[in-house]
Every structure is written in C-alpha cells, then in structure tokens.
Motif scaffolding. Sequence first.
Motif, PDB file in Angstrom:
ATOM      1  N   LEU A 111      -5.174  -1.645   2.756  1.00  0.00           N
ATOM      2  CA  LEU A 111      -5.869  -0.417   2.396  1.00  0.00           C
ATOM      3  C   LEU A 111      -6.163   0.391   3.650  1.00  0.00           C
ATOM      4  O   LEU A 111      -6.426  -0.173   4.715  1.00  0.00           O
ATOM      5  CB  LEU A 111      -7.192  -0.733   1.695  1.00  0.00           C
ATOM      6  N   CYS A 112      -6.128   1.711   3.515  1.00  0.00           N
ATOM      7  CA  CYS A 112      -6.520   2.576   4.628  1.00  0.00           C
ATOM      8  C   CYS A 112      -8.033   2.496   4.788  1.00  0.00           C
ATOM      9  O   CYS A 112      -8.725   1.969   3.896  1.00  0.00           O
ATOM     10  CB  CYS A 112      -6.084   4.014   4.355  1.00  0.00           C
ATOM     11  N   PRO A 113      -8.595   2.976   5.889  1.00  0.00           N
ATOM     12  CA  PRO A 113     -10.042   2.894   6.096  1.00  0.00           C
ATOM     13  C   PRO A 113     -10.856   3.546   4.974  1.00  0.00           C
ATOM     14  O   PRO A 113     -11.893   3.013   4.575  1.00  0.00           O
ATOM     15  CB  PRO A 113     -10.259   3.621   7.421  1.00  0.00           C
TER      16      PRO A 113
ATOM     17  N   TYR B  10      -3.340  -1.568   9.908  1.00  0.00           N
ATOM     18  CA  TYR B  10      -2.650  -2.848   9.970  1.00  0.00           C
ATOM     19  C   TYR B  10      -1.155  -2.662  10.229  1.00  0.00           C
ATOM     20  O   TYR B  10      -0.561  -1.697   9.762  1.00  0.00           O
ATOM     21  CB  TYR B  10      -2.838  -3.604   8.649  1.00  0.00           C
ATOM     22  N   PRO B  11      -0.529  -3.599  10.936  1.00  0.00           N
ATOM     23  CA  PRO B  11       0.920  -3.516  11.134  1.00  0.00           C
ATOM     24  C   PRO B  11       1.653  -3.737   9.811  1.00  0.00           C
ATOM     25  O   PRO B  11       1.115  -4.355   8.887  1.00  0.00           O
ATOM     26  CB  PRO B  11       1.220  -4.638  12.122  1.00  0.00           C
ATOM     27  N   ALA B  12       2.859  -3.248   9.711  1.00  0.00           N
ATOM     28  CA  ALA B  12       3.648  -3.361   8.484  1.00  0.00           C
ATOM     29  C   ALA B  12       3.924  -4.818   8.110  1.00  0.00           C
ATOM     30  O   ALA B  12       4.162  -5.122   6.948  1.00  0.00           O
ATOM     31  CB  ALA B  12       4.955  -2.602   8.634  1.00  0.00           C
ATOM     32  N   SER B  13       3.866  -5.725   9.061  1.00  0.00           N
ATOM     33  CA  SER B  13       4.134  -7.139   8.782  1.00  0.00           C
ATOM     34  C   SER B  13       2.938  -7.863   8.167  1.00  0.00           C
ATOM     35  O   SER B  13       3.044  -9.040   7.831  1.00  0.00           O
ATOM     36  CB  SER B  13       4.547  -7.851  10.076  1.00  0.00           C
ATOM     37  N   THR B  14       1.814  -7.185   7.983  1.00  0.00           N
ATOM     38  CA  THR B  14       0.623  -7.799   7.397  1.00  0.00           C
ATOM     39  C   THR B  14       0.891  -8.148   5.944  1.00  0.00           C
ATOM     40  O   THR B  14       1.374  -7.335   5.178  1.00  0.00           O
ATOM     41  CB  THR B  14      -0.581  -6.836   7.473  1.00  0.00           C
TER      42      THR B  14
ATOM     43  N   ARG C 254       4.949  -0.356  19.784  1.00  0.00           N
ATOM     44  CA  ARG C 254       4.070  -0.266  18.626  1.00  0.00           C
ATOM     45  C   ARG C 254       4.839  -0.700  17.393  1.00  0.00           C
ATOM     46  O   ARG C 254       5.980  -0.322  17.202  1.00  0.00           O
ATOM     47  CB  ARG C 254       3.601   1.171  18.390  1.00  0.00           C
ATOM     48  N   GLU C 255       4.173  -1.461  16.547  1.00  0.00           N
ATOM     49  CA  GLU C 255       4.780  -1.830  15.281  1.00  0.00           C
ATOM     50  C   GLU C 255       4.424  -0.764  14.244  1.00  0.00           C
ATOM     51  O   GLU C 255       3.337  -0.193  14.282  1.00  0.00           O
ATOM     52  CB  GLU C 255       4.261  -3.191  14.824  1.00  0.00           C
ATOM     53  N   GLU C 256       5.318  -0.495  13.330  1.00  0.00           N
ATOM     54  CA  GLU C 256       5.065   0.486  12.274  1.00  0.00           C
ATOM     55  C   GLU C 256       3.850   0.066  11.460  1.00  0.00           C
ATOM     56  O   GLU C 256       3.604  -1.110  11.254  1.00  0.00           O
ATOM     57  CB  GLU C 256       6.295   0.570  11.369  1.00  0.00           C
ATOM     58  N   ARG C 257       3.080   1.042  11.011  1.00  0.00           N
ATOM     59  CA  ARG C 257       1.865   0.784  10.246  1.00  0.00           C
ATOM     60  C   ARG C 257       2.169   0.574   8.768  1.00  0.00           C
ATOM     61  O   ARG C 257       3.053   1.222   8.208  1.00  0.00           O
ATOM     62  CB  ARG C 257       0.887   1.955  10.389  1.00  0.00           C
ATOM     63  N   ALA C 258       1.426  -0.345   8.147  1.00  0.00           N
ATOM     64  CA  ALA C 258       1.537  -0.558   6.705  1.00  0.00           C
ATOM     65  C   ALA C 258       0.950   0.641   5.985  1.00  0.00           C
ATOM     66  O   ALA C 258       0.072   1.325   6.512  1.00  0.00           O
ATOM     67  CB  ALA C 258       0.776  -1.827   6.317  1.00  0.00           C
TER      68      ALA C 258
END
Length: 66
Positions: A50-52, A41-45, A26-30
């Motif tokens: 924005l959160c939901p 979204y992944p941190a690389s976005t 899993r990639e860390e979340r933004a």
Amino acid sequence: MEFVSGWTAPETTAVRDAAAPEGAGREERAMCVQCGEPTDYPASTRGATLCPVCEWHEAERVACSC
C-alpha cells in the motif's frame, strides 16, 4: 511538508526518488494494490503493498474504536 502523527506527505517520497541519478542501483517501486500509486516498498516485496496514504486509511479503518 506537513506532519501528521509521524506520517509525512506522500510527495516527499517522489522528491527522494527523483534526487537519485537514473539507474543508480535503485529497485523499481511496487505499486499500491488499492490506488495504483508507487509505494515506499521495492517491487520485489511480497504481499499486498500500500502507498503511504492507503496505509494511513487502512490503519484508521482497523483501529480499535472502543
């Protein structure tokens, strides 16, 4: 779980992320740029993520009021 126009409550993302084993690719979340909560979204976005909940509020804010 509550449904509002196809949007699911934010706690469902935490449950989904918690279900995966630690370090299972899993990639860390933004983080949300408005409230600091984790996003979908992944941190690389690139760009402002924005959160939901904040996405929902932003959509309401910019919706046409004609």
